[in-house]
Design an enzyme around this catalytic site. Sequence first.
Site, PDB file in Angstrom:
ATOM      1  N   GLY A 148      -6.562   6.805  10.073  1.00 43.24           N
ATOM      2  CA  GLY A 148      -7.491   7.668   9.972  1.00 43.24           C
ATOM      3  C   GLY A 148      -6.886   8.873  10.344  1.00 43.24           C
ATOM      4  N   LYS A 150       6.309   5.823 -11.739  1.00 43.75           N
ATOM      5  CA  LYS A 150       4.997   6.695 -10.941  1.00 43.75           C
ATOM      6  C   LYS A 150       5.651   8.036 -10.612  1.00 43.75           C
ATOM      7  CE  LYS A 150       1.488   6.986  -8.492  1.00 43.75           C
ATOM      8  NZ  LYS A 150       0.308   7.001  -9.232  1.00 43.75           N
ATOM      9  N   LYS A 184      -4.750   9.482 -19.950  1.00 46.49           N
ATOM     10  CA  LYS A 184      -4.931   8.406 -19.196  1.00 46.49           C
ATOM     11  C   LYS A 184      -5.104   7.132 -20.318  1.00 46.49           C
ATOM     12  CE  LYS A 184      -4.179   9.095 -16.053  1.00 46.49           C
ATOM     13  NZ  LYS A 184      -3.633   9.662 -15.149  1.00 46.49           N
ATOM     14  N   ARG A 200       0.771  -1.232  -0.265  1.00 48.48           N
ATOM     15  CA  ARG A 200       0.035   0.022   0.039  1.00 48.48           C
ATOM     16  C   ARG A 200       0.842   1.159   0.144  1.00 48.48           C
ATOM     17  NH1 ARG A 200      -4.965  -0.453   3.149  1.00 48.48           N
ATOM     18  NH2 ARG A 200      -4.378   1.574   3.777  1.00 48.48           N
TER      19      ARG A 200
HETATM   20  C1  G6P Z   1       5.111  10.928 -13.956  1.00 50.06           C
HETATM   21  C2  G6P Z   1       3.882   9.933 -13.855  1.00 50.06           C
HETATM   22  C3  G6P Z   1       2.427  10.695 -13.876  1.00 50.06           C
HETATM   23  C4  G6P Z   1       2.582  12.193 -13.135  1.00 50.06           C
HETATM   24  C5  G6P Z   1       3.776  12.894 -13.147  1.00 50.06           C
HETATM   25  C6  G6P Z   1       3.930  14.001 -12.383  1.00 50.06           C
HETATM   26  O1  G6P Z   1       5.227  10.924 -15.286  1.00 50.06           O
HETATM   27  O2  G6P Z   1       3.667   8.562 -14.311  1.00 50.06           O
HETATM   28  O3  G6P Z   1       1.348   9.976 -13.649  1.00 50.06           O
HETATM   29  O4  G6P Z   1       1.560  12.640 -13.584  1.00 50.06           O
HETATM   30  O5  G6P Z   1       4.954  12.043 -13.296  1.00 50.06           O
HETATM   31  O6  G6P Z   1       4.068  13.322 -11.251  1.00 50.06           O
HETATM   32  P1  G6P Z   1       3.642  14.166  -9.927  1.00 50.06           P
HETATM   33  O7  G6P Z   1       4.005  13.526  -8.774  1.00 50.06           O
HETATM   34  O8  G6P Z   1       4.613  15.556  -9.900  1.00 50.06           O
HETATM   35  O9  G6P Z   1       2.221  14.539  -9.865  1.00 50.06           O
END
Ligand code: G6P
Length: 616
Positions: free
Chosen positions: A102, A611, A489, A27
């Site tokens: 929480g 990510k 997306k 998680r």
């Molecule tokens: C990467 C991720 C995207 C994200 C971007 C900016 O390219 O794959 O999903 O929108 O980074 O990331 P941040 O953490 O700055 O929102």
Amino acid sequence: MCGIVGYVGERDALPIILQSLKRIEYRGYDSAGVACITDNGIEVYKDKGKVDDVIEKITNSKSISANSGIGHCRWATHGAPSKTNAHPHLDGEGEIAVVHNGIIENYLSLKEELLSQGCTFVSETDTEVIPHLINRGLKNSVNVEWELKEAVKEALSRLTGSYAIIVAAKGFDGLVAARKESPLIIGVGDRENFIASDVPAVLEQTTRVIYLDEGDLAVVKNDSVYIENGGAEVTRAERLIPWTIEDAEKGGYEHFMLKEIHEEPKAITDTLRGYVTGDEITLGIDLGIEGDTKVKSILMLACGTSYYAALCGKHIIETLAKVPVQLELASEFNYSDFVLDGANVVAMAITQSGETADTLMALKKAKRYGCKTVAITNVVGSSATRIADEAIYTGAGPEIGVAATKSFVAQLVIFYLLGLQKPLVAKLPDAAFLEYLEELRRMPQIARLVLDEANGDIQKHARYLSKYDHAFFVGRGVNLPIAMEGALKLKEISYIHAEGYAAGELKHGPFALLTEDTPVVAILTHQASQNIYEKMLGNVKEIKARGAPVIAIAEEGDEEVEKYVDAVIRVPRTGAIFSPIPNTVALHLLAYWTAKERGGCEIDKPRNLAKSVTVE
Ligand code: G6P
């Protein structure tokens, strides 16, 4: 958000607790900790970092003999990731240990009260008030179990917010657990029992699970589980979980992305929870505004999905607060000769991870210009929050899917709050403010309606969309950024080439590409001005005239739209400026189901993507 576990039985508690924590690591978390009830009292081991590091520390120091204990993986919300802020938390006397998942909304006033009674606090967390409150309720009677249960109940009655807690107490060979708006389960074993926020935590030990209901309080010992609700004993059925551990991590969803889209209503609720009390919005940041003066302008800096959220935020803030917002791609801003009078500008970095290299650089550059800086992020203590003067946190919780979904929706919520934030909107009349706030409060329910009622149709249209190699997503006004997010997306996870475009701009070039093989997804929900809807209808007719199939996102009850398009995805009607929320949920689902239909897509980890991008 965080994960909590507990064990009571006849085996060595520590290895079982650590193994359970390892099972919920997926998680995402920043710190870990355990508390064991030993002959010497409560022994706590916790730190910033991974469960493995905590394990190492414990095994390097000494062996701990205990048959019960609790554990926690923390995703920071109050106070940065650190040893002192990590759970479990103790009362001042070492009598009570608590792990909590929480947010306690009224912890500041409780903390003041407890401080005035002589309690001492060591952490910045909201959780630490709980063990102190429980300790206050202990009366040193002979019936330790009854006394602890009553003290926990009394403490919980003082809390507002959400919690799943497990309480361990010196001298008691069981655990007390309770939940409100946060999940909690009991794993039933043979002469041993387990407690956890998530099923995967217990699956290696048992598949017999009791799901606690809202408001339940349980006293769990090695050979008994007693549950009460509202002061009366209740029975909760035991279920056999047929999942593998991997299934369970995804909560039964095939992908984290789908699970996270389904968590969008909760992400909205949790983001609002931190900042809205009654009819007041308090973002808790100092924008340097005094008296009647207002922020003159805002500069937003972001990358990727966060950039589209910010583009939507620009519309929202300009509409609600009438403050001009300039938006720059962080990677471009860093290399431009920007003219900026920092003294009058608040620079906001929008970054779910708080670690995107381009965004961090842009933030530093804005600081050099003399701007007041704010980080809007999902990760407490991330680099962006350390660079910026102020931080606003989205309450999306950890997001595992590489393609951002619930974190995007949570960012939108922050923009609504910023737009309605009193110092910014000195001019918005009270009645209008209250109307907007009411509508904002409806958004979790609106998002849930899309998930419950539009999902079937979206799957059907996704089958159709999945047959094409190119697609356009078009919108206007506040929904243009949502069209761009929908296209992003789709391309990220299905590898279909998709472009998000201003509907009125198609005629200036992309028309050349329109054929019966380029479906167009058009956002036709209403906006403040009726004019935009009419203009969108006009654009749809132009698109149709060029032979391209059109899938519309339109509101329930809009029959007009049926005449002009090939398929309709229905979303609930909202106050005009709020339609980005249901539209986003619908487009996230559309991207997901299209990728699923295409097959061969690694939905949670699309090829070549990460990510968090920590290089420029
Ligand atoms: C990467 C991720 C995207 C994200 C971007 C900016 O390219 O794959 O999903 O929108 O980074 O990331 P941040 O953490 O700055 O929102």
